[in-house]
Motif scaffolding. Structure first.
Motif, PDB file in Angstrom:
ATOM      1  N   ARG A  80      54.280 -56.347  14.378  1.00 35.87           N
ATOM      2  CA  ARG A  80      53.587 -55.535  15.373  1.00 35.87           C
ATOM      3  C   ARG A  80      52.949 -54.313  14.737  1.00 35.87           C
ATOM      4  NH1 ARG A  80      57.435 -53.581  18.958  1.00 35.87           N
ATOM      5  NH2 ARG A  80      56.956 -51.394  18.728  1.00 35.87           N
ATOM      6  N   ASN A  84      48.950 -53.618  14.606  1.00 37.29           N
ATOM      7  CA  ASN A  84      48.438 -52.356  15.146  1.00 37.29           C
ATOM      8  C   ASN A  84      47.515 -51.675  14.151  1.00 37.29           C
ATOM      9  OD1 ASN A  84      49.353 -52.069  17.739  1.00 37.29           O
ATOM     10  ND2 ASN A  84      51.199 -50.955  17.197  1.00 37.29           N
ATOM     11  N   THR A  87      44.274 -53.549  13.814  1.00 41.13           N
ATOM     12  CA  THR A  87      43.433 -53.413  14.997  1.00 41.13           C
ATOM     13  C   THR A  87      42.811 -52.021  15.066  1.00 41.13           C
ATOM     14  OG1 THR A  87      44.913 -54.957  16.124  1.00 41.13           O
ATOM     15  CG2 THR A  87      43.353 -53.758  17.492  1.00 41.13           C
ATOM     16  N   LEU A  93      39.826 -50.591  20.321  1.00 33.94           N
ATOM     17  CA  LEU A  93      40.897 -50.092  21.165  1.00 33.94           C
ATOM     18  C   LEU A  93      40.375 -49.009  22.107  1.00 33.94           C
ATOM     19  CD1 LEU A  93      43.764 -49.684  18.527  1.00 33.94           C
ATOM     20  CD2 LEU A  93      43.362 -51.617  20.043  1.00 33.94           C
ATOM     21  N   SER A  94      41.036 -48.891  23.245  1.00 33.78           N
ATOM     22  CA  SER A  94      40.760 -47.752  24.124  1.00 33.78           C
ATOM     23  C   SER A  94      41.344 -46.494  23.494  1.00 33.78           C
ATOM     24  CB  SER A  94      41.391 -47.986  25.502  1.00 33.78           C
ATOM     25  OG  SER A  94      42.820 -47.936  25.391  1.00 33.78           O
ATOM     26  N   GLN A  96      43.628 -44.451  24.645  1.00 37.96           N
ATOM     27  CA  GLN A  96      45.086 -44.414  24.758  1.00 37.96           C
ATOM     28  C   GLN A  96      45.727 -45.414  23.810  1.00 37.96           C
ATOM     29  OE1 GLN A  96      46.948 -42.123  26.514  1.00 37.96           O
ATOM     30  NE2 GLN A  96      48.552 -43.047  25.220  1.00 37.96           N
ATOM     31  N   GLU A  97      45.115 -46.599  23.672  1.00 39.74           N
ATOM     32  CA  GLU A  97      45.640 -47.595  22.730  1.00 39.74           C
ATOM     33  C   GLU A  97      45.580 -47.075  21.298  1.00 39.74           C
ATOM     34  OE1 GLU A  97      44.610 -51.823  24.991  1.00 39.74           O
ATOM     35  OE2 GLU A  97      43.074 -50.805  23.785  1.00 39.74           O
ATOM     36  N   MET A  98      44.516 -46.327  20.991  1.00 39.20           N
ATOM     37  CA  MET A  98      44.392 -45.760  19.655  1.00 39.20           C
ATOM     38  C   MET A  98      45.474 -44.705  19.409  1.00 39.20           C
ATOM     39  SD  MET A  98      42.567 -46.015  16.868  1.00 39.20           S
ATOM     40  CE  MET A  98      40.876 -46.545  17.163  1.00 39.20           C
ATOM     41  N   ASP A 100      48.441 -44.555  20.902  1.00 30.97           N
ATOM     42  CA  ASP A 100      49.717 -45.270  20.781  1.00 30.97           C
ATOM     43  C   ASP A 100      49.845 -45.923  19.408  1.00 30.97           C
ATOM     44  OD1 ASP A 100      50.259 -44.530  23.374  1.00 30.97           O
ATOM     45  OD2 ASP A 100      49.683 -46.463  24.253  1.00 30.97           O
ATOM     46  N   ALA A 101      48.762 -46.533  18.944  1.00 35.18           N
ATOM     47  CA  ALA A 101      48.786 -47.184  17.637  1.00 35.18           C
ATOM     48  C   ALA A 101      48.994 -46.151  16.528  1.00 35.18           C
ATOM     49  CB  ALA A 101      47.485 -47.949  17.407  1.00 35.18           C
ATOM     50  N   GLU A 104      52.632 -45.394  16.290  1.00 37.47           N
ATOM     51  CA  GLU A 104      53.320 -46.503  15.629  1.00 37.47           C
ATOM     52  C   GLU A 104      53.031 -46.512  14.128  1.00 37.47           C
ATOM     53  OE1 GLU A 104      53.952 -50.242  17.129  1.00 37.47           O
ATOM     54  OE2 GLU A 104      55.007 -49.315  18.804  1.00 37.47           O
TER      55      GLU A 104
END
Length: 324
Positions: A80, A84, A87, A93-94, A96-98, A100-101, A104
């Motif tokens: 994962r 991440n 990606t 990515l949006s 927020q996804e960026m 969060d990534a 991580e």
């Protein structure tokens, strides 16, 4: 370049063909564990499986763990983290996804630093221990941060491309049934088939480079310093190099001229190990499940990045009745 050469030469003290050959019996034993679990499914009458979930997703990460001397980590967590990271660079990515990534990614890098810190106290016969030994306390050889980055790079690049390569190999060979049947009849053809899969169905489609000098390509001048996105998939289908490149032919004489592992000073250091993993997995599968076939009508979901290419799941029938 001097920094790249220095770091690559240090990494090559451990990541080299001889070391990989030493690991091959362990890799085969690992693959056989997964194959035995598939046999047990067949014995229970569960003939249809997702070969990604059951084999190709997790297994390559566990091979990387062998090199790192890691035996107490969930491979799915590493998968994962690695996806991440890929990606973030190659996907879309949006916001927020960026974010969060990014969190991580920090966890991922911290994990790599903890491995290096542990090997300073408890050296073993593994990659980070070898790098620390080579460093010998001298930042001119390798800095501690460079060692952490090398561990990070192995955990990032050492399995995702192999996962995709394994899945695409199974998919491509089962789509070209006559090729699969040839491998069942003569497993000695597997290395040639692997090279043709890597050429025809390239698992890493693009990569980045910087032009070191002005160069003209097909009438277009690329200025020095330009950032370039190379299409490895296009190169592997170059009509000037490969006759009828769209045709999948495991007997193609020059399949190995593909660029799927890069070229020159940046050629993939893990290529011999990747080839060994592909070979071992295919040998074990054609032996255990010669009647394997694709489940008809499935809609494949592909990894959503510009570089890494592979189905996120692949349903196959193992051919239980044919395999006794």
């Amino acid at each position: 370049r001097p920094r790249h050469t220095r770091i690559r030469q240090s990494a090559g003290q451990f990541l080299n063909p001889k070391r990989y050959r030493d690991f091959e019996p362990r890799v085969r034993a690992l693959v056989q564990e997964y194959v035995e679990a598939l046999r047990e499914k067949v014995a229970r009458g569960d003939d249809e499986v997702d070969i990604v979930a059951e084999l190709t997703h997790e297994m390559p990460a566990r091979v990387v763990f062998m090199l790192l001397g890691v035996d107490d980590v969930d491979p799915l967590q590493i998968k994962r983290w690695a996806l991440n990271r890929a990606t973030m660079i190659w996907g879309k990515l949006s916001e927020q996804e960026m974010i969060d990534a990014g969190h991580e990614l920090n966890d991922f890098f911290r994990f790599c630093r903890e491995i290096v810190e542990d090997r300073k106290r408890n050296p073993r016969d593994d990659y980070p221990s070898k790098l620390l030994e080579l460093r010998g306390g001298d930042d001119g050889v390798l800095s501690e941060n460079e060692i952490v980055c090398l561990v990070f790079a192995l955990l990032l690049a050492g399995h995702e491309a192999v996962t995709n390569g394994l899945t695409i190999s199974i998919l491509t060979l089962l789509e070209h049934r006559e090729a699969w049947e040839e491998l069942v009849a003569d497993p000695a053809l597997i290395p040639r088939a692997i090279e043709e899969v890597l050429r025809h169905s390239t698992p890493v489609m693009t990569w980045r480079r910087t032009a070191l000098e002005d160069v003209e390509l097909s009438g277009v001048t690329i200025p020095a310093g330009s950032k370039i996105l190379l299409s490895l998939a296009s190169a592997n289908h170059d009509e000037a190099r490969f006759e009828r490149p769209e045709v999948f032919d495991i007997h193609r004489r020059n399949s190995r001229e593909h660029l799927s592992f890069g070229y020159g000073i940046h050629v993939c250091m893990g290529a011999p190990l990747a080839r060994a993993e592909l070979k071992i997995v295919l040998e074990e599968l054609v032996n255990a499940f010669p009647g394997m076939s694709l489940v008809e009508g499935q809609q494949l979901e592909w990894t959503r990045t510009m570089a890494h290419r592979g189905p996120q799941s692949l349903k196959v029938r193992l051919g239980g009745s044919e395999n006794g």
